[in-house]
Scaffold this motif. Structure first.
Motif, PDB file in Angstrom:
ATOM      1  N   VAL A 172      80.508 -48.565  28.003  1.00  0.00           N
ATOM      2  CA  VAL A 172      79.256 -49.247  28.329  1.00  0.00           C
ATOM      3  C   VAL A 172      78.079 -48.285  28.181  1.00  0.00           C
ATOM      4  N   PHE A 173      76.908 -48.855  27.946  1.00  0.00           N
ATOM      5  CA  PHE A 173      75.670 -48.094  27.892  1.00  0.00           C
ATOM      6  C   PHE A 173      75.458 -47.366  29.221  1.00  0.00           C
ATOM      7  N   PRO A 174      75.051 -46.086  29.194  1.00  0.00           N
ATOM      8  CA  PRO A 174      74.592 -45.290  28.052  1.00  0.00           C
ATOM      9  C   PRO A 174      75.630 -44.292  27.526  1.00  0.00           C
ATOM     10  N   GLY A 175      76.908 -44.639  27.564  1.00  0.00           N
ATOM     11  CA  GLY A 175      77.952 -43.700  27.166  1.00  0.00           C
ATOM     12  C   GLY A 175      77.775 -43.132  25.777  1.00  0.00           C
ATOM     13  N   GLY A 176      77.513 -43.996  24.781  1.00  0.00           N
ATOM     14  CA  GLY A 176      77.337 -43.520  23.416  1.00  0.00           C
ATOM     15  C   GLY A 176      76.124 -42.625  23.274  1.00  0.00           C
ATOM     16  N   LEU A 177      75.033 -42.980  23.943  1.00  0.00           N
ATOM     17  CA  LEU A 177      73.812 -42.169  23.914  1.00  0.00           C
ATOM     18  C   LEU A 177      74.080 -40.786  24.503  1.00  0.00           C
ATOM     19  N   GLU A 178      74.791 -40.733  25.600  1.00  0.00           N
ATOM     20  CA  GLU A 178      75.101 -39.450  26.234  1.00  0.00           C
ATOM     21  C   GLU A 178      75.992 -38.588  25.351  1.00  0.00           C
ATOM     22  N   ASP A 179      76.911 -39.212  24.599  1.00  0.00           N
ATOM     23  CA  ASP A 179      77.735 -38.455  23.660  1.00  0.00           C
ATOM     24  C   ASP A 179      76.864 -37.743  22.627  1.00  0.00           C
ATOM     25  N   CYS A 180      75.883 -38.461  22.100  1.00  0.00           N
ATOM     26  CA  CYS A 180      75.008 -37.877  21.078  1.00  0.00           C
ATOM     27  C   CYS A 180      74.180 -36.732  21.661  1.00  0.00           C
ATOM     28  N   GLU A 181      73.735 -36.897  22.880  1.00  0.00           N
ATOM     29  CA  GLU A 181      72.959 -35.827  23.521  1.00  0.00           C
ATOM     30  C   GLU A 181      73.824 -34.592  23.763  1.00  0.00           C
ATOM     31  N   LYS A 182      75.080 -34.788  24.095  1.00  0.00           N
ATOM     32  CA  LYS A 182      75.992 -33.648  24.281  1.00  0.00           C
ATOM     33  C   LYS A 182      76.132 -32.841  22.998  1.00  0.00           C
ATOM     34  N   VAL A 183      76.262 -33.547  21.880  1.00  0.00           N
ATOM     35  CA  VAL A 183      76.411 -32.853  20.599  1.00  0.00           C
ATOM     36  C   VAL A 183      75.132 -32.093  20.252  1.00  0.00           C
ATOM     37  N   LEU A 184      73.976 -32.702  20.481  1.00  0.00           N
ATOM     38  CA  LEU A 184      72.713 -32.017  20.227  1.00  0.00           C
ATOM     39  C   LEU A 184      72.627 -30.730  21.044  1.00  0.00           C
ATOM     40  N   GLU A 185      72.952 -30.802  22.317  1.00  0.00           N
ATOM     41  CA  GLU A 185      72.897 -29.612  23.165  1.00  0.00           C
ATOM     42  C   GLU A 185      73.909 -28.567  22.703  1.00  0.00           C
ATOM     43  N   TYR A 186      75.055 -29.016  22.233  1.00  0.00           N
ATOM     44  CA  TYR A 186      76.070 -28.078  21.754  1.00  0.00           C
ATOM     45  C   TYR A 186      75.548 -27.307  20.541  1.00  0.00           C
ATOM     46  N   VAL A 187      74.885 -28.022  19.634  1.00  0.00           N
ATOM     47  CA  VAL A 187      74.332 -27.360  18.443  1.00  0.00           C
ATOM     48  C   VAL A 187      73.254 -26.367  18.851  1.00  0.00           C
ATOM     49  N   ILE A 188      72.397 -26.745  19.769  1.00  0.00           N
ATOM     50  CA  ILE A 188      71.337 -25.838  20.226  1.00  0.00           C
ATOM     51  C   ILE A 188      71.930 -24.578  20.862  1.00  0.00           C
ATOM     52  N   ASP A 189      72.965 -24.761  21.684  1.00  0.00           N
ATOM     53  CA  ASP A 189      73.541 -23.627  22.411  1.00  0.00           C
ATOM     54  C   ASP A 189      74.467 -22.768  21.555  1.00  0.00           C
ATOM     55  N   ASN A 190      75.216 -23.393  20.644  1.00  0.00           N
ATOM     56  CA  ASN A 190      76.259 -22.672  19.912  1.00  0.00           C
ATOM     57  C   ASN A 190      76.001 -22.525  18.418  1.00  0.00           C
ATOM     58  N   GLY A 191      75.069 -23.327  17.896  1.00  0.00           N
ATOM     59  CA  GLY A 191      74.790 -23.266  16.465  1.00  0.00           C
ATOM     60  C   GLY A 191      74.376 -21.892  15.973  1.00  0.00           C
ATOM     61  N   PRO A 192      73.543 -21.142  16.724  1.00  0.00           N
ATOM     62  CA  PRO A 192      73.135 -19.815  16.238  1.00  0.00           C
ATOM     63  C   PRO A 192      74.304 -18.850  16.060  1.00  0.00           C
ATOM     64  N   SER A 193      75.204 -18.806  17.035  1.00  0.00           N
ATOM     65  CA  SER A 193      76.311 -17.848  16.945  1.00  0.00           C
ATOM     66  C   SER A 193      77.414 -18.318  16.014  1.00  0.00           C
ATOM     67  N   MET A 194      77.671 -19.634  15.951  1.00  0.00           N
ATOM     68  CA  MET A 194      78.778 -20.153  15.150  1.00  0.00           C
ATOM     69  C   MET A 194      78.414 -20.314  13.676  1.00  0.00           C
ATOM     70  N   TYR A 195      77.155 -20.710  13.400  1.00  0.00           N
ATOM     71  CA  TYR A 195      76.796 -21.039  12.019  1.00  0.00           C
ATOM     72  C   TYR A 195      75.496 -20.387  11.550  1.00  0.00           C
ATOM     73  N   GLY A 196      74.850 -19.617  12.395  1.00  0.00           N
ATOM     74  CA  GLY A 196      73.584 -19.012  12.001  1.00  0.00           C
ATOM     75  C   GLY A 196      72.424 -19.982  11.980  1.00  0.00           C
ATOM     76  N   VAL A 197      72.502 -21.027  12.799  1.00  0.00           N
ATOM     77  CA  VAL A 197      71.460 -22.054  12.840  1.00  0.00           C
ATOM     78  C   VAL A 197      70.279 -21.588  13.682  1.00  0.00           C
ATOM     79  N   ASP A 198      69.085 -21.856  13.198  1.00  0.00           N
ATOM     80  CA  ASP A 198      67.874 -21.660  13.996  1.00  0.00           C
ATOM     81  C   ASP A 198      67.676 -22.921  14.830  1.00  0.00           C
ATOM     82  N   PRO A 199      67.822 -22.863  16.157  1.00  0.00           N
ATOM     83  CA  PRO A 199      67.753 -24.071  16.988  1.00  0.00           C
ATOM     84  C   PRO A 199      66.383 -24.731  17.003  1.00  0.00           C
ATOM     85  N   ARG A 200      65.380 -24.073  16.450  1.00  0.00           N
ATOM     86  CA  ARG A 200      64.054 -24.700  16.351  1.00  0.00           C
ATOM     87  C   ARG A 200      63.940 -25.572  15.102  1.00  0.00           C
TER      88      ARG A 200
END
Length: 424
Positions: A172-200
């Motif tokens: 049920v709502f907002p489960g799917g929305l929260e899943d997407c937000e979790k992934v966004l936060e994961y990329v922001i927190d881990n993207g720099p070290s795992m893939y060299g991503v600039d979180p900005r």
């Protein structure tokens, strides 16, 4: 010898008769299945031929069978299974690509499909997060594999992620929305070290219901004053509201395209209105509170005249068949910007945006209105309207020239935004 010749002649006659019967049967089936498509739908001869093959196949495989279902849930599960199967048939055959490293994994409990370039051969150290469509009840990363793999190669960023968020009605709502937000936060927190991503330098994009989730995420992140800010948002024929299912584009679709296997209102209204889709077509689900908010935030006068002229459905809306049970059930959703981003009164200070709409789409008008409102709120916004396009056309990018043109536009905007970020 004479007997052998006679047998061979008889065999040839039987074979020839079989071929004729099969040919006649094919012609009869083609005649029965043929439905004229709108003249402006797609713009090249090759595309038009392709659509006259694709549309009947969709009609035979999921549209007609789903109409035999006794319940809405039966219709949903049949459509899910059929579209999943068809997407595998037209998608990539191998889970390997010479330009990409790919894996399916889980980030913070959410299933994701991850693409990153071999040898980090990229044009940008940014990341793109893609959220698929499907009316919140259909779709997954497998169904979108062809689109997302193509985008990942075209965009040439350090990371491209496709999210397999949980679907309704199981979640049920907002489960799917929260899943997407979790992934966004994961990329922001881990993207720099795992893939060299600039979180900005993160661009979030989605089609249809995925566009809804992108818009909601950007609004919610702004409300929390979260840092770093999302660099850009791409809304592809987005679903942004469910308070008016009698817009010009909804009415045009019903009048001109009813019975065609092109995505329409049954998918667009497939979440909070899932059990009541038929009643909702007259706006019988909209109570006074939701109606007032809609009138305040959706000004149809901003639409181009072509959207409102006789060719596009100025026929009068259907008389409203009010349903109090339905109103009570859906009002909290209809007025909640997390569910219906159009109902957000303040659109200022949101990420720069690209919004794409299509002529043959029930969601055309709301996308155009949202683009106008973003511009009025001071958000740098590019609106592209495909007058020959239709909803979900990107899923046929291998078959249709117009879909490939759209992908090129998306790439151009996204890479320009990422390049400009280098100097900010």
């Amino acid at each position: 010898m004479a007997g052998d010749k006679q047998k061979k002649k008889g065999s040839h006659l039987i074979a020839g008769g079989t071929i004729v019967r099969v040919g006649v049967l094919v012609l009869l089936m083609a005649a029965v299945l043929y439905r004229p498509l709108p003249e402006k739908m797609t713009h090249s001869t090759i595309d038009k031929v392709a659509m006259h093959i694709i549309e009947p196949v969709l009609r035979l495989s999921y549209y007609y069978p789903s109409r035999l279902c006794p319940t809405a849930y039966c219709m949903m599960y049949w459509t899910r299974g059929t579209l999943n199967t068809l997407s595998r048939l037209i998608g990539p055959m191998f889970d390997w690509d010479p330009n990409l490293l790919m894996e399916t994994t889980h980030w913070d409990g959410v299933k994701v499909r991850v693409y990153h370039p071999r040898n980090n051969a990229t044009e940008s150290d940014g990341a793109i997060i893609f959220i698929h469509g499907g009316g919140f009840v259909l779709g997954n990363t497998e169904m979108y594999e062809s689109v997302t793999r193509t985008m990942a190669k075209m965009m040439s960023t350090r990371l491209f992620v496709s999210i397999d968020y949980r679907l309704a009605p199981e979640t049920v709502f907002p489960g799917g929305l929260e899943d997407c937000e979790k992934v966004l936060e994961y990329v922001i927190d881990n993207g720099p070290s795992m893939y060299g991503v600039d979180p900005r330098k993160i661009v979030v994009m989605g089609d249809s219901a995925g566009g809804n989730l992108v818009a909601a995420i950007t609004q919610r992140r702004r409300a929390r004053k979260a840092e770093p800010k999302i660099l850009g948002q791409v809304l592809l024929y987005p679903l942004l509201q469910m308070s008016d299912l009698q817009t010009y584009s909804y009415r045009y679709f019903r009048r001109e395209m009813d019975g065609l296997a092109v995505v329409g209102e049954r998918t667009a209204s497939a979440t909070a209105l899932f059990r009541y889709a038929e009643a909702a077509t007259t706006n019988g689900h909209v109570g006074e509170e939701a109606r007032r908010l809609r009138e305040q935030l959706m000004d149809y006068n901003v639409l181009p005249a072509a959207f409102r002229d006789d060719a596009n459905g100025t026929d009068l809306p259907q008389p409203v068949q009010g349903n109090q049970e339905l109103m009570d059930y859906v009002t909290p959703f209809l007025t909640n910007p997390d569910f219906a981003p159009m109902m957000q009164s303040d659109l200022s200070d949101l990420p720069r945006a690209l919004i794409a709409t299509c002529e043959f789409d029930v969601l055309r008008d709301e996308g155009a209105i949202y683009a106008h409102r973003l511009k009025e709120a001071g958000v740098p916004t590019q609106w592209i309207h495909y007058e020959h396009g239709f909803h979900a056309m990107l899923n046929f990018h291998n078959e249709l020239e117009i879909a490939r043109e759209s992908l090129a536009d998306i790439k151009e905007w996204t890479m320009r935004v990422l390049r400009e970020a280098e100097f900010e």
